[in-house]
Motif scaffolding. Sequence first.
Motif, PDB file in Angstrom:
ATOM      1  N   GLN B 141       0.828  -1.207   0.000  1.00 35.86           N
ATOM      2  CA  GLN B 141       0.000   0.000   0.000  1.00 35.86           C
ATOM      3  C   GLN B 141       0.856   1.248   0.000  1.00 35.86           C
ATOM      4  OE1 GLN B 141      -2.235  -1.019   3.501  1.00 35.86           O
ATOM      5  NE2 GLN B 141      -4.034  -1.647   2.316  1.00 35.86           N
ATOM      6  N   GLN B 142       1.947   1.212   0.774  1.00 40.20           N
ATOM      7  CA  GLN B 142       2.828   2.387   0.816  1.00 40.20           C
ATOM      8  C   GLN B 142       3.508   2.605  -0.527  1.00 40.20           C
ATOM      9  OE1 GLN B 142       5.104   3.466   4.307  1.00 40.20           O
ATOM     10  NE2 GLN B 142       4.397   1.636   5.343  1.00 40.20           N
ATOM     11  N   GLN B 143       3.802   1.507  -1.215  1.00 44.18           N
ATOM     12  CA  GLN B 143       4.431   1.667  -2.516  1.00 44.18           C
ATOM     13  C   GLN B 143       3.428   2.262  -3.513  1.00 44.18           C
ATOM     14  OE1 GLN B 143       7.049   2.520  -3.728  1.00 44.18           O
ATOM     15  NE2 GLN B 143       8.351   0.706  -3.805  1.00 44.18           N
ATOM     16  N   ARG B 144       2.161   1.847  -3.404  1.00 51.26           N
ATOM     17  CA  ARG B 144       1.150   2.443  -4.277  1.00 51.26           C
ATOM     18  C   ARG B 144       0.939   3.914  -3.927  1.00 51.26           C
ATOM     19  NH1 ARG B 144      -3.957  -0.643  -3.796  1.00 51.26           N
ATOM     20  NH2 ARG B 144      -3.082  -1.833  -2.052  1.00 51.26           N
ATOM     21  N   LEU B 145       1.053   4.218  -2.619  1.00 51.60           N
ATOM     22  CA  LEU B 145       0.993   5.617  -2.208  1.00 51.60           C
ATOM     23  C   LEU B 145       2.115   6.411  -2.868  1.00 51.60           C
ATOM     24  CD1 LEU B 145       0.345   8.106  -0.442  1.00 51.60           C
ATOM     25  CD2 LEU B 145       1.552   6.990   1.436  1.00 51.60           C
ATOM     26  N   ALA B 146       3.312   5.828  -2.888  1.00 46.12           N
ATOM     27  CA  ALA B 146       4.456   6.508  -3.508  1.00 46.12           C
ATOM     28  C   ALA B 146       4.195   6.754  -4.994  1.00 46.12           C
ATOM     29  CB  ALA B 146       5.731   5.684  -3.318  1.00 46.12           C
ATOM     30  N   ILE B 147       3.536   5.794  -5.639  1.00 44.61           N
ATOM     31  CA  ILE B 147       3.215   5.961  -7.059  1.00 44.61           C
ATOM     32  C   ILE B 147       2.215   7.103  -7.233  1.00 44.61           C
ATOM     33  CG2 ILE B 147       2.162   4.859  -9.074  1.00 44.61           C
ATOM     34  CD1 ILE B 147       3.285   2.172  -8.004  1.00 44.61           C
ATOM     35  N   ALA B 148       1.170   7.105  -6.390  1.00 40.90           N
ATOM     36  CA  ALA B 148       0.171   8.174  -6.473  1.00 40.90           C
ATOM     37  C   ALA B 148       0.815   9.532  -6.201  1.00 40.90           C
ATOM     38  CB  ALA B 148      -0.953   7.915  -5.468  1.00 40.90           C
ATOM     39  N   ARG B 149       1.750   9.555  -5.271  1.00 43.79           N
ATOM     40  CA  ARG B 149       2.422  10.809  -4.919  1.00 43.79           C
ATOM     41  C   ARG B 149       3.203  11.353  -6.114  1.00 43.79           C
ATOM     42  NH1 ARG B 149       6.378  10.425   0.143  1.00 43.79           N
ATOM     43  NH2 ARG B 149       7.679   9.392  -1.392  1.00 43.79           N
ATOM     44  N   ALA B 150       3.859  10.450  -6.828  1.00 40.76           N
ATOM     45  CA  ALA B 150       4.598  10.887  -8.016  1.00 40.76           C
ATOM     46  C   ALA B 150       3.636  11.305  -9.135  1.00 40.76           C
ATOM     47  CB  ALA B 150       5.525   9.773  -8.492  1.00 40.76           C
ATOM     48  N   LEU B 151       2.543  10.556  -9.278  1.00 44.44           N
ATOM     49  CA  LEU B 151       1.584  10.866 -10.352  1.00 44.44           C
ATOM     50  C   LEU B 151       0.889  12.206 -10.138  1.00 44.44           C
ATOM     51  CD1 LEU B 151      -0.186   7.420 -10.928  1.00 44.44           C
ATOM     52  CD2 LEU B 151       1.410   8.582 -12.465  1.00 44.44           C
ATOM     53  N   ALA B 152       0.724  12.592  -8.878  1.00 48.99           N
ATOM     54  CA  ALA B 152       0.000  13.827  -8.584  1.00 48.99           C
ATOM     55  C   ALA B 152       0.734  15.061  -9.116  1.00 48.99           C
ATOM     56  CB  ALA B 152      -0.230  13.961  -7.080  1.00 48.99           C
ATOM     57  N   MET B 153       1.999  14.908  -9.422  1.00 42.66           N
ATOM     58  CA  MET B 153       2.730  16.011 -10.041  1.00 42.66           C
ATOM     59  C   MET B 153       2.452  16.052 -11.541  1.00 42.66           C
ATOM     60  SD  MET B 153       4.262  17.608  -7.683  1.00 42.66           S
ATOM     61  CE  MET B 153       5.451  18.619  -8.567  1.00 42.66           C
ATOM     62  N   GLU B 154       1.635  15.101 -12.007  1.00 44.85           N
ATOM     63  CA  GLU B 154       1.280  14.973 -13.413  1.00 44.85           C
ATOM     64  C   GLU B 154       2.508  15.041 -14.322  1.00 44.85           C
ATOM     65  OE1 GLU B 154      -2.347  17.603 -13.634  1.00 44.85           O
ATOM     66  OE2 GLU B 154      -3.173  15.609 -13.184  1.00 44.85           O
ATOM     67  N   PRO B 155       3.438  14.109 -14.086  1.00 40.11           N
ATOM     68  CA  PRO B 155       4.679  14.101 -14.866  1.00 40.11           C
ATOM     69  C   PRO B 155       4.459  13.500 -16.254  1.00 40.11           C
ATOM     70  CG  PRO B 155       4.669  12.242 -13.371  1.00 40.11           C
ATOM     71  CD  PRO B 155       3.389  12.996 -13.117  1.00 40.11           C
ATOM     72  N   SER B 156       5.382  13.775 -17.134  1.00 44.55           N
ATOM     73  CA  SER B 156       5.318  13.165 -18.467  1.00 44.55           C
ATOM     74  C   SER B 156       5.978  11.795 -18.479  1.00 44.55           C
ATOM     75  CB  SER B 156       6.039  14.050 -19.483  1.00 44.55           C
ATOM     76  OG  SER B 156       5.649  15.374 -19.345  1.00 44.55           O
ATOM     77  N   TYR B 157       6.907  11.595 -17.524  1.00 42.90           N
ATOM     78  CA  TYR B 157       7.649  10.346 -17.472  1.00 42.90           C
ATOM     79  C   TYR B 157       7.620   9.797 -16.060  1.00 42.90           C
ATOM     80  CZ  TYR B 157       9.511  12.495 -21.673  1.00 42.90           C
ATOM     81  OH  TYR B 157       9.631  13.110 -22.889  1.00 42.90           O
ATOM     82  N   MET B 158       7.703   8.467 -15.984  1.00 45.62           N
ATOM     83  CA  MET B 158       7.808   7.855 -14.660  1.00 45.62           C
ATOM     84  C   MET B 158       8.995   6.901 -14.653  1.00 45.62           C
ATOM     85  SD  MET B 158       5.459   8.706 -12.312  1.00 45.62           S
ATOM     86  CE  MET B 158       5.104   7.319 -11.253  1.00 45.62           C
ATOM     87  N   LEU B 159       9.805   7.010 -13.603  1.00 48.59           N
ATOM     88  CA  LEU B 159      10.946   6.110 -13.436  1.00 48.59           C
ATOM     89  C   LEU B 159      10.669   5.210 -12.237  1.00 48.59           C
ATOM     90  CD1 LEU B 159      13.805   8.799 -13.675  1.00 48.59           C
ATOM     91  CD2 LEU B 159      12.701   7.573 -15.560  1.00 48.59           C
ATOM     92  N   PHE B 160      10.843   3.923 -12.414  1.00 49.96           N
ATOM     93  CA  PHE B 160      10.610   2.985 -11.314  1.00 49.96           C
ATOM     94  C   PHE B 160      11.891   2.236 -11.004  1.00 49.96           C
ATOM     95  CE2 PHE B 160       6.510   3.745 -13.202  1.00 49.96           C
ATOM     96  CZ  PHE B 160       5.670   3.870 -12.099  1.00 49.96           C
ATOM     97  N   ASP B 161      12.359   2.384  -9.765  1.00 48.43           N
ATOM     98  CA  ASP B 161      13.621   1.754  -9.379  1.00 48.43           C
ATOM     99  C   ASP B 161      13.360   0.546  -8.487  1.00 48.43           C
ATOM    100  OD1 ASP B 161      16.259   1.195  -8.888  1.00 48.43           O
ATOM    101  OD2 ASP B 161      16.442   2.678  -7.277  1.00 48.43           O
ATOM    102  N   GLU B 162      13.289  -0.611  -9.079  1.00 45.85           N
ATOM    103  CA  GLU B 162      13.088  -1.861  -8.331  1.00 45.85           C
ATOM    104  C   GLU B 162      11.993  -1.713  -7.286  1.00 45.85           C
ATOM    105  OE1 GLU B 162      16.533  -3.926  -7.044  1.00 45.85           O
ATOM    106  OE2 GLU B 162      17.834  -2.939  -8.478  1.00 45.85           O
ATOM    107  N   VAL B 163      10.823  -1.289  -7.739  1.00 42.71           N
ATOM    108  CA  VAL B 163       9.786  -0.907  -6.776  1.00 42.71           C
ATOM    109  C   VAL B 163       9.182  -2.092  -6.034  1.00 42.71           C
ATOM    110  CG1 VAL B 163       9.137   1.267  -7.848  1.00 42.71           C
ATOM    111  CG2 VAL B 163       8.106  -0.848  -8.667  1.00 42.71           C
ATOM    112  N   THR B 164       9.466  -3.307  -6.482  1.00 43.05           N
ATOM    113  CA  THR B 164       8.903  -4.457  -5.762  1.00 43.05           C
ATOM    114  C   THR B 164       9.956  -5.227  -4.983  1.00 43.05           C
ATOM    115  OG1 THR B 164       9.181  -5.868  -7.704  1.00 43.05           O
ATOM    116  CG2 THR B 164       7.053  -4.769  -7.458  1.00 43.05           C
ATOM    117  N   SER B 165      11.215  -4.784  -5.063  1.00 39.17           N
ATOM    118  CA  SER B 165      12.300  -5.582  -4.471  1.00 39.17           C
ATOM    119  C   SER B 165      12.256  -5.647  -2.957  1.00 39.17           C
ATOM    120  CB  SER B 165      13.658  -5.031  -4.909  1.00 39.17           C
ATOM    121  OG  SER B 165      13.795  -5.162  -6.291  1.00 39.17           O
TER     122      SER B 165
END
Lengths: 223, 240
Positions: B141-165
């Motif tokens: 859930q916290q990782q999904r929160l982190a994704i939502a937090r990044a998306l809220a800036m409405e970026p054009s690109y998303m970088l994911f660094d081993e988000v499930t490790s």
Amino acid sequence: MSESASTIQFFTGFSVNDLPFLAQAAGGTLLISIISISIGSILGCLFGWALYASRYARYILGSILDIFRSVPLIIQLLLFFNFFPILGIPLEPFAAGCIVLTVYTSALVAQVARGGIEAVPESMRRASRSLGMSYFQDMRYVVWPIGARAMLPAWTGVALGVLKDSALVSVLGYLELLRASQILITRTQEPFIILAIVGAFYFALSYPIGKITARLEQRWQYD
Amino acid sequence: MIKLQSVDKSFGDLRVLKGIDLRVEKGEVLSVIGASGSGKSTMLYCINALEKIQGGKILVDGIDVHCADTNVNKLRREIGMVFQQWNSFPHLSVMDNVALAPQIVLGKSKDEAYSLAEKHLKHVGLGDKLQTYPTRMSGGQQQRLAIARALAMEPSYMLFDEVTSALDPELVGEVLDTLRLLREDGMTMIVVTHEINFARDVSDRIAFFHQGVIEELAPAKDLVNNPQRERTQQFLSKVL
């Protein structure tokens, strides 16, 4: 027989009338403590940040602060208080006490604050920077609130310590609790009761600090 | 478009990236696989200037990331990043975690930021957690929160660094599902991952990193099913 009536009375017993005097002295302790703890804490946080952020600050500022942490407070007070008249600048005991206690507090808080900042993981700061926050926004909205929570218990210890150490300003002649107690003991020759009362005053001043920060700690708990 | 031109990156004497060339087009999903220490995460950090580079050039929408005149704070608004450690802000509610940056970085009003936050939190399936504090939530859930937090800036690109490790195995799925969701939204993504099957199913292309160079770069299914280079074959035979 009225022999005792004709004797000059050197010593008079402790009475309720002395309590306002002690209360006034407690006010002196409180005033000098509030000033030095608050200004010293603000300075200490800035110093702590400098210690964290810059290697040069760590060497230079760190060494200076180490002096203030290591030299007994009473020596610092006497040196500082007697140094200015030599220069021809008279300094009130109150002012001298405030300055020395403030610097002393800032030296202690600086290390506490540095620890608080270090308690914020580097990866957390990268996350906030990656959201576009500037260095100072990251400091203000992420590092500070998290670091402040981490440093609160240690800061409380410093604040309580400084409150009690403020007793040493009595050596400069500033009227605070310890000095008042010495005056009263000389007059009444009743050290036991007077020291007990003064102890109670110190407790009354310290207890709220501990209580407030404990409550703050609870409210700040992450849940 | 994200474009890397012979990018060199060293930590002291250790050369971590050795002349990386790469283009990621708008709308593309690129996965990056490879052994630990092969430089894949470092490349992500270099793309949004969390790490400096020693040579070459990185262009994001034509802007030179490592040019001294570039305003990196502004640039980073366009590049969302999610880390291995989810890094939730523990002193803020889930809602405030997401709404903070839009307010202080983009200057949105509290109401705007909150409705934005709510939208993105609902999108990642955290609509019922708005007032919760992150420490009460699972890693997934916290990782999904982190994704939502990044998306809220409405970026054009998303970088994911081993988000499930760093996640417990049973929580990996929900995070990968969220990434699939973003793919459907058409988000441009670079995904550094050890989840080879996920990379094969979701990405357009996969880059295989080996000791600081891109050993092989191919359409996702080709690279996994039919690797051309020997090192890729060795790597895949170990992890699959």
